[in-house]
Scaffold this motif. Structure first.
Motif, PDB file in Angstrom:
ATOM      1  N   ARG A  43      23.736 -15.628  41.570  1.00  0.00           N
ATOM      2  CA  ARG A  43      24.481 -16.384  40.567  1.00  0.00           C
ATOM      3  C   ARG A  43      25.464 -17.386  41.179  1.00  0.00           C
ATOM      4  NH1 ARG A  43      26.333 -16.102  35.356  1.00  0.00           N
ATOM      5  NH2 ARG A  43      25.084 -14.255  34.896  1.00  0.00           N
ATOM      6  N   GLY A  44      26.322 -16.924  42.088  1.00  0.00           N
ATOM      7  CA  GLY A  44      27.382 -17.780  42.622  1.00  0.00           C
ATOM      8  C   GLY A  44      26.876 -19.088  43.205  1.00  0.00           C
ATOM      9  N   PRO A  45      25.985 -19.040  44.213  1.00  0.00           N
ATOM     10  CA  PRO A  45      25.470 -20.293  44.788  1.00  0.00           C
ATOM     11  C   PRO A  45      24.734 -21.154  43.778  1.00  0.00           C
ATOM     12  CG  PRO A  45      25.052 -18.453  46.265  1.00  0.00           C
ATOM     13  CD  PRO A  45      25.555 -17.861  44.973  1.00  0.00           C
ATOM     14  N   VAL A  84      23.958 -18.458  32.516  1.00  0.00           N
ATOM     15  CA  VAL A  84      24.699 -19.310  33.458  1.00  0.00           C
ATOM     16  C   VAL A  84      26.084 -19.624  32.904  1.00  0.00           C
ATOM     17  CG1 VAL A  84      24.684 -21.514  34.674  1.00  0.00           C
ATOM     18  CG2 VAL A  84      22.545 -20.303  34.272  1.00  0.00           C
ATOM     19  N   PHE A  85      27.115 -19.517  33.762  1.00  0.00           N
ATOM     20  CA  PHE A  85      28.513 -19.803  33.399  1.00  0.00           C
ATOM     21  C   PHE A  85      28.991 -18.936  32.236  1.00  0.00           C
ATOM     22  CE2 PHE A  85      27.136 -24.143  34.949  1.00  0.00           C
ATOM     23  CZ  PHE A  85      27.716 -24.008  36.203  1.00  0.00           C
ATOM     24  N   ASP A  86      28.492 -17.723  32.140  1.00  0.00           N
ATOM     25  CA  ASP A  86      28.862 -16.884  31.012  1.00  0.00           C
ATOM     26  C   ASP A  86      29.089 -15.461  31.484  1.00  0.00           C
ATOM     27  OD1 ASP A  86      29.454 -16.191  28.457  1.00  0.00           O
ATOM     28  OD2 ASP A  86      27.493 -16.669  27.606  1.00  0.00           O
ATOM     29  N   LEU A 106      18.657 -24.176  48.214  1.00  0.00           N
ATOM     30  CA  LEU A 106      18.503 -23.317  47.048  1.00  0.00           C
ATOM     31  C   LEU A 106      17.260 -22.437  47.184  1.00  0.00           C
ATOM     32  CD1 LEU A 106      19.853 -22.701  44.335  1.00  0.00           C
ATOM     33  CD2 LEU A 106      18.402 -24.453  43.290  1.00  0.00           C
ATOM     34  N   LEU A 107      16.172 -23.020  47.678  1.00  0.00           N
ATOM     35  CA  LEU A 107      14.944 -22.251  47.841  1.00  0.00           C
ATOM     36  C   LEU A 107      15.076 -21.194  48.931  1.00  0.00           C
ATOM     37  CD1 LEU A 107      12.177 -24.980  47.378  1.00  0.00           C
ATOM     38  CD2 LEU A 107      12.827 -23.166  45.810  1.00  0.00           C
ATOM     39  N   GLY A 133      25.570  -5.639  28.047  1.00  0.00           N
ATOM     40  CA  GLY A 133      26.947  -5.395  28.454  1.00  0.00           C
ATOM     41  C   GLY A 133      27.191  -5.571  29.936  1.00  0.00           C
ATOM     42  N   VAL A 134      26.157  -5.950  30.688  1.00  0.00           N
ATOM     43  CA  VAL A 134      26.278  -6.118  32.140  1.00  0.00           C
ATOM     44  C   VAL A 134      26.148  -7.599  32.483  1.00  0.00           C
ATOM     45  CG1 VAL A 134      25.245  -5.579  34.382  1.00  0.00           C
ATOM     46  CG2 VAL A 134      25.366  -3.817  32.598  1.00  0.00           C
ATOM     47  N   ARG A 135      27.011  -8.065  33.358  1.00  0.00           N
ATOM     48  CA  ARG A 135      26.924  -9.446  33.838  1.00  0.00           C
ATOM     49  C   ARG A 135      25.918  -9.507  34.984  1.00  0.00           C
ATOM     50  NH1 ARG A 135      29.368 -12.927  37.669  1.00  0.00           N
ATOM     51  NH2 ARG A 135      29.841 -15.028  36.867  1.00  0.00           N
ATOM     52  N   SER A 136      24.811 -10.171  34.752  1.00  0.00           N
ATOM     53  CA  SER A 136      23.774 -10.262  35.778  1.00  0.00           C
ATOM     54  C   SER A 136      24.285 -11.052  36.978  1.00  0.00           C
ATOM     55  CB  SER A 136      22.526 -10.949  35.206  1.00  0.00           C
ATOM     56  OG  SER A 136      21.560 -11.152  36.209  1.00  0.00           O
ATOM     57  N   GLU A 137      24.002 -10.543  38.158  1.00  0.00           N
ATOM     58  CA  GLU A 137      24.409 -11.240  39.380  1.00  0.00           C
ATOM     59  C   GLU A 137      23.326 -12.172  39.890  1.00  0.00           C
ATOM     60  OE1 GLU A 137      27.446 -11.299  40.553  1.00  0.00           O
ATOM     61  OE2 GLU A 137      27.958  -9.997  38.857  1.00  0.00           O
TER      62      GLU A 137
END
Length: 256
Positions: A118-120, A96-98, A37-38, A56-60
């Motif tokens: 976000r994904g990992p 997170v998860f949103d 993760l680090l 209105g933007v989904r942060s990556e």
């Protein structure tokens, strides 16, 4: 992106000093997962006024505030901005998860963050139930913070709203100590703070001096305040003080 061999240990040490959610998260993960993760971590420096996440933007990315203050801002149709919450060191942003953010997140001061793709990051939570539980608790904390802010702006007098604001900063921000007193930093110019607290600058100035005259705080400069009596400051944000003030006003009027 950082080289894990060069930065993983210093980053973990820096996170540990902040004593927040991210430290608890890393401690709940297997060491090899923490290391991976680090490896994905990016250190970001953000200038005051810059947007971190647009409405209105989904942060990556998922971000963790290391230093400075971010504001959660609602922009109305007429272009006016209203702060609906503050993000201070140890807070996390990125939903997170949103889905998309319902507000703009911008820097009130120069800010330093750690960010994760976000994904990992979300996959780590899915694979580690203890870490996921920590985030569910964090979401509840965010709801409590939003509720605090609503209570703050609903205060019936500028003095009550200011006392509430200082109490929230005192509890959620890192602060220095002078003896038994805390030094709180307000990351807003007086006119901006007055706007966000729904008061005129001169009214807010009188509220600061009233709290100082009551022995609750000491004004060091326009941005730093020594909190002399934390319990009394907390009480000043509630109805008890308001009722007393109104009674005093009535008495003054009667004797006038």
């Amino acid at each position: 992106m950082f080289s894990p061999t060069a930065t993983a240990l210093p980053l973990k040490a820096a996170i540990a000093q902040s004593n927040g959610l991210l430290e608890k998260l890393l401690n709940s993960l297997p060491p090899e997962v923490t290391a991976k993760l680090l490896e994905l971590t990016t250190l970001r420096d953000i200038g005051a006024g810059e947007a971190v996440v647009e409405s209105g933007v989904r942060s990556e990315e998922i971000g963790y505030v290391m230093d400075g203050t971010l504001a959660m801002v609602q922009i109305l149709e007429d272009g006016k901005k209203h702060i609906v919450g503050l993000l201070v060191p140890t807070d996390i942003y990125g939903r997170v998860f949103d889905g998309p953010s319902t507000y703009r997140i911008e820097a009130l001061t120069p800010v330093r963050t750690l960010s994760f793709p976000r994904g990992p990051f979300e996959q780590v939570l899915r694979d580690n139930p203890d870490a996921e539980r920590l985030f569910l608790v964090h979401l509840l904390d965010e709801m409590d913070a939003a509720r605090e802010w609503l209570l703050l702006i609903s205060g019936r007098k500028a003095l009550n709203r200011l006392a509430s604001f200082l109490t929230i900063l005192l509890r959620r921000s890192q602060f220095k100590r002078v003896g038994h007193s805390a030094i709180v930093h307000i990351p807003l110019a007086r006119k901006d703070l007055a706007h966000y607290l729904g008061a005129r600058p001169e009214t807010l100035s009188r509220a600061f001096h009233a709290l100082e005259d009551m022995g609750l705080l000491r004004i060091l400069d326009p941005y730093h305040f020594e909190i002399v009596d934390e319990q009394a400051l907390m009480a000043a944000s509630g109805d008890d003080l308001l009722v007393q003030n109104e009674q005093d006003d009535v008495k003054s009027t009667a004797h006038g």
